[in-house]
Design an enzyme around this catalytic site. Sequence first.
Site, mmCIF file in Angstrom:
data_model
loop_
_atom_site.group_PDB
_atom_site.id
_atom_site.type_symbol
_atom_site.label_atom_id
_atom_site.label_comp_id
_atom_site.label_asym_id
_atom_site.label_seq_id
_atom_site.Cartn_x
_atom_site.Cartn_y
_atom_site.Cartn_z
ATOM 1 N NE ARG A 23 -75.848 19.462 48.249
ATOM 2 C CZ ARG A 23 -75.631 18.166 48.046
ATOM 3 N NH1 ARG A 23 -75.398 17.351 49.047
ATOM 4 N NH2 ARG A 23 -75.669 17.663 46.822
ATOM 5 C CE1 TYR A 161 -66.921 9.390 44.050
ATOM 6 C CE2 TYR A 161 -65.506 7.977 45.379
ATOM 7 C CZ TYR A 161 -66.000 9.237 45.069
ATOM 8 O OH TYR A 161 -65.559 10.328 45.777
HETATM 9 P P1 NDP Z 1 -71.744 16.474 48.315
HETATM 10 O O1 NDP Z 1 -72.667 15.433 47.812
HETATM 11 O O2 NDP Z 1 -71.855 16.944 49.717
HETATM 12 O O3 NDP Z 1 -71.823 17.767 47.337
HETATM 13 C C1 NDP Z 1 -71.721 17.569 45.958
HETATM 14 C C2 NDP Z 1 -71.654 18.912 45.257
HETATM 15 O O4 NDP Z 1 -71.517 18.668 43.848
HETATM 16 C C3 NDP Z 1 -72.929 19.723 45.431
HETATM 17 O O5 NDP Z 1 -72.562 21.089 45.429
HETATM 18 C C4 NDP Z 1 -73.744 19.376 44.181
HETATM 19 O O6 NDP Z 1 -74.678 20.399 43.816
HETATM 20 C C5 NDP Z 1 -72.614 19.275 43.151
HETATM 21 N N1 NDP Z 1 -72.956 18.451 41.998
HETATM 22 C C6 NDP Z 1 -73.293 17.144 41.958
HETATM 23 N N2 NDP Z 1 -73.532 16.751 40.702
HETATM 24 C C7 NDP Z 1 -73.334 17.831 39.911
HETATM 25 C C8 NDP Z 1 -73.438 18.076 38.527
HETATM 26 N N3 NDP Z 1 -73.805 17.119 37.649
HETATM 27 N N4 NDP Z 1 -73.160 19.324 38.070
HETATM 28 C C9 NDP Z 1 -72.796 20.293 38.926
HETATM 29 N N5 NDP Z 1 -72.687 20.138 40.246
HETATM 30 C C10 NDP Z 1 -72.963 18.922 40.737
HETATM 31 O O7 NDP Z 1 -70.281 15.919 48.003
HETATM 32 P P2 NDP Z 1 -68.897 16.098 48.807
HETATM 33 O O8 NDP Z 1 -68.737 17.486 49.256
HETATM 34 O O9 NDP Z 1 -68.772 15.000 49.764
HETATM 35 O O10 NDP Z 1 -67.877 15.768 47.607
HETATM 36 C C11 NDP Z 1 -67.184 16.763 46.882
HETATM 37 C C12 NDP Z 1 -66.103 16.079 46.060
HETATM 38 O O11 NDP Z 1 -65.223 15.365 46.929
HETATM 39 C C13 NDP Z 1 -66.643 15.050 45.060
HETATM 40 O O12 NDP Z 1 -65.894 15.089 43.868
HETATM 41 C C14 NDP Z 1 -66.422 13.729 45.776
HETATM 42 O O13 NDP Z 1 -66.312 12.647 44.877
HETATM 43 C C15 NDP Z 1 -65.117 14.023 46.507
HETATM 44 N N6 NDP Z 1 -64.870 13.150 47.651
HETATM 45 C C16 NDP Z 1 -65.728 13.137 48.744
HETATM 46 C C17 NDP Z 1 -65.460 12.294 49.819
HETATM 47 C C18 NDP Z 1 -66.329 12.236 51.038
HETATM 48 O O14 NDP Z 1 -66.078 11.368 51.909
HETATM 49 N N7 NDP Z 1 -67.320 13.085 51.193
HETATM 50 C C19 NDP Z 1 -64.282 11.403 49.805
HETATM 51 C C20 NDP Z 1 -63.467 11.503 48.626
HETATM 52 C C21 NDP Z 1 -63.762 12.360 47.602
HETATM 53 P P3 NDP Z 1 -76.176 20.452 44.507
HETATM 54 O O15 NDP Z 1 -75.972 20.992 45.904
HETATM 55 O O16 NDP Z 1 -76.959 21.393 43.665
HETATM 56 O O17 NDP Z 1 -76.685 19.056 44.506
#
Ligand code: NDP
Length: 254
Positions: A23, A161
């Site tokens: 995602r 975070y």
């Molecule tokens: P989402 O919540 O949209 O997606 C998170 C993804 O990480 C999913 O694919 C989820 O899998 C996976 N995931 C979560 N926990 C685990 C775990 N324990 N083991 C394996 N996979 C895991 O997040 P974003 O796309 O928004 O974020 C991606 C990265 O960017 C993160 O590191 C976030 O901290 C960082 N970020 C995001 C920002 C934002 O505004 N969105 C801003 C700054 C940084 P599943 O689909 O199965 O749940």
Amino acid sequence: MNTPVITDSGLAGAVAIVTGGSRGIGRAIVEILAAAGMNVTFTYRENAMAAAEVVAANPTGTLVAEALDVRDSAACSALVEKVAERAGRIDLLVNNAGMIRDNPLTALEDEDVRVVLETNVNGTFNMARAVAPFMVSQRRGKIINISSVSAEKGGRGQTNYAASKGAINAFTRALAVELAPRNITVNAVAPGVIETDMSHDVRARAGDLVLSRILLRRIGSPQDVAGAVWFLASRFADYITGEILHVDGGFKME
Ligand code: NDP
């Protein structure tokens, strides 16, 4: 003698692992790397339907999805070995999987602190430690960690975070020093506010306020972040290591 201009990213045929690719930002990273011709294995934690959709939507046919909880170090090692066996090498690791559990400090439960640090920090350690031996023996590789602007810019309700992302920046610089002699680069991309499930609540609650603090006056897209990852993964970034590249529309500066 003229040196030829190189426009090829050098990514075609190379092997990548992207965590959390089902995602949001991870999905956009998977898609841009696959479009560049990389052989990509991406992981997800539990959302198998979303992962299957990413595979189905990709015309290259080179994507593999694997369920993995990055908090489980043995499972991370097993996944990395499986990819190395299947693809013969590992050129790129993108540590993207991450999560938030926002709340003011006094309302945070032990579990809110533990799960965020374990996913964002331990998960990054687990995957980097598993790929490093392969990259060292190849004398080549790149590791890109997805950090956040929150590492440097204080955000209300984000102590857990922010601490996890500050740790990722420090980890990135320390590992860059450690792996540089083996021709392995380690960098981070620090997004600002990006339109994904993760930022849904903050955009719904304080969207206008957030927008007013972004110099470019728009929320970022997952593709904005993926482009920066593509650059750091490409041969155009072969001489860059230990950097934290902000992709935040100027949010950090306001
Ligand atoms: P989402 O919540 O949209 O997606 C998170 C993804 O990480 C999913 O694919 C989820 O899998 C996976 N995931 C979560 N926990 C685990 C775990 N324990 N083991 C394996 N996979 C895991 O997040 P974003 O796309 O928004 O974020 C991606 C990265 O960017 C993160 O590191 C976030 O901290 C960082 N970020 C995001 C920002 C934002 O505004 N969105 C801003 C700054 C940084 P599943 O689909 O199965 O749940």
